[in-house]
Scaffold this motif. Structure first.
Motif, PDB file in Angstrom:
ATOM      1  N   UNK A  37      -4.260  11.489 -12.939  1.00 59.34           N
ATOM      2  CA  UNK A  37      -4.511  10.209 -12.346  1.00 59.34           C
ATOM      3  C   UNK A  37      -3.322   9.865 -11.634  1.00 59.34           C
ATOM      4  N   UNK A  38      -3.158   9.077 -10.602  1.00 64.58           N
ATOM      5  CA  UNK A  38      -2.528   8.511  -9.882  1.00 64.58           C
ATOM      6  C   UNK A  38      -2.675   7.085  -9.549  1.00 64.58           C
ATOM      7  N   UNK A  39      -1.866   6.236  -9.865  1.00 66.75           N
ATOM      8  CA  UNK A  39      -1.997   4.622 -10.012  1.00 66.75           C
ATOM      9  C   UNK A  39      -1.057   3.816  -9.037  1.00 66.75           C
ATOM     10  N   UNK A  40      -1.410   3.264  -8.249  1.00 65.59           N
ATOM     11  CA  UNK A  40      -0.412   2.577  -7.157  1.00 65.59           C
ATOM     12  C   UNK A  40       0.022   1.260  -7.892  1.00 65.59           C
ATOM     13  N   UNK A  41       1.442   1.215  -8.154  1.00 60.52           N
ATOM     14  CA  UNK A  41       2.017   0.023  -8.755  1.00 60.52           C
ATOM     15  C   UNK A  41       2.350  -0.996  -7.528  1.00 60.52           C
ATOM     16  N   UNK A  42       2.722  -0.255  -6.431  1.00 69.03           N
ATOM     17  CA  UNK A  42       3.102  -1.527  -5.373  1.00 69.03           C
ATOM     18  C   UNK A  42       3.378  -0.608  -3.980  1.00 69.03           C
ATOM     19  N   UNK A  43       3.654  -1.128  -3.066  1.00 68.01           N
ATOM     20  CA  UNK A  43       3.769  -0.381  -1.824  1.00 68.01           C
ATOM     21  C   UNK A  43       4.259   1.120  -1.772  1.00 68.01           C
ATOM     22  N   UNK A  44       5.243   1.166  -2.676  1.00 64.78           N
ATOM     23  CA  UNK A  44       6.120   2.360  -2.561  1.00 64.78           C
ATOM     24  C   UNK A  44       5.908   3.266  -3.659  1.00 64.78           C
ATOM     25  N   UNK A  45       5.516   2.486  -5.019  1.00 70.68           N
ATOM     26  CA  UNK A  45       5.733   3.314  -6.381  1.00 70.68           C
ATOM     27  C   UNK A  45       4.293   3.469  -6.975  1.00 70.68           C
ATOM     28  N   UNK A  46       4.386   4.811  -7.561  1.00 70.01           N
ATOM     29  CA  UNK A  46       3.153   5.205  -8.202  1.00 70.01           C
ATOM     30  C   UNK A  46       3.139   5.809  -9.522  1.00 70.01           C
ATOM     31  N   UNK A  47       2.181   5.297 -10.505  1.00 70.75           N
ATOM     32  CA  UNK A  47       2.275   5.948 -11.832  1.00 70.75           C
ATOM     33  C   UNK A  47       1.478   7.181 -11.804  1.00 70.75           C
ATOM     34  N   UNK A  48       2.082   8.264 -12.268  1.00 68.49           N
ATOM     35  CA  UNK A  48       1.429   9.681 -12.365  1.00 68.49           C
ATOM     36  C   UNK A  48       1.043  10.121 -13.833  1.00 68.49           C
ATOM     37  N   UNK A  49      -0.068  10.661 -14.160  1.00 75.36           N
ATOM     38  CA  UNK A  49      -0.244  11.476 -15.290  1.00 75.36           C
ATOM     39  C   UNK A  49      -0.576  12.705 -14.806  1.00 75.36           C
ATOM     40  N   UNK A  50       0.275  13.720 -15.546  1.00 78.42           N
ATOM     41  CA  UNK A  50      -0.050  15.185 -15.232  1.00 78.42           C
ATOM     42  C   UNK A  50      -0.413  15.716 -16.641  1.00 78.42           C
ATOM     43  N   UNK A  51      -1.181  16.880 -16.300  1.00 81.13           N
ATOM     44  CA  UNK A  51      -1.896  17.665 -17.669  1.00 81.13           C
ATOM     45  C   UNK A  51      -1.503  19.054 -17.324  1.00 81.13           C
ATOM     46  N   UNK A  52      -0.314  19.557 -18.273  1.00 81.57           N
ATOM     47  CA  UNK A  52       0.091  20.779 -18.069  1.00 81.57           C
ATOM     48  C   UNK A  52      -0.210  21.376 -19.162  1.00 81.57           C
TER      49      UNK A  52
END
Length: 141
Positions: A37-52
């Motif tokens: 999952x990648x979620x936009x937090x604002x114009x430049x920042x994104x929250x990522x969820x990685x599954x490794x």
């Protein structure tokens, strides 16, 4: 100790098509197998969820450079440390080259193992292959 990987793929699609897919960060999970999952937090920042394998990772990344149809660069501001850049090269009217370069800090056994066995490189290769299919399908339609 930091590790880095560089992978390149040539695509039967114009740079504009490849750029359109990469520049929408929220679409990355469709071709990056370990990104859930990648979620936009604002114009430049994104929250990522990685599954490794054996570990889930969450982090916040910030776009540091966006030049249309040329490059997208980012680095993490929270969570696992890494930075990356994707560059787009026009090979012809209907072909392009995409290069993915990532610098990261392999913390913990899983990441060390990945860096040592080139698992990261294999994964990046696979992901670029998925991206290639997506871009070529988009270009053909």
């Amino acid at each position: 100790m930091s590790a880095s990987l560089v992978e390149t793929v040539d695509i039967e699609a114009p740079v504009a098509v490849a750029w359109a897919l990469w520049s929408d960060v929220t679409r990355w999970p469709t071709f990056l197998s370990h990104v859930r999952l990648v979620e936009r937090l604002d114009e430049r920042r994104f929250a990522w969820q990685l599954q490794l394998p054996g570990a889930d990772k969450n982090f916040v990344a910030e776009l540091t450079e966006v030049i249309a149809e040329d490059r997208i660069a980012w680095h993490t501001v929270e969570g696992v440390h890494h930075a990356g850049v994707v560059t787009f090269h026009r090979l012809g009217d209907t072909t392009s080259r995409v290069t993915l370069q990532i610098e990261y800090d392999p913390k913990g056994f899983i990441e060390h193992l990945g860096a040592l066995t080139n698992l990261d490189s294999t994964l990046a290769n696979y992901d670029l292959g998925e991206f290639q299919k997506l871009a070529e399908t988009a270009a053909a339609s």
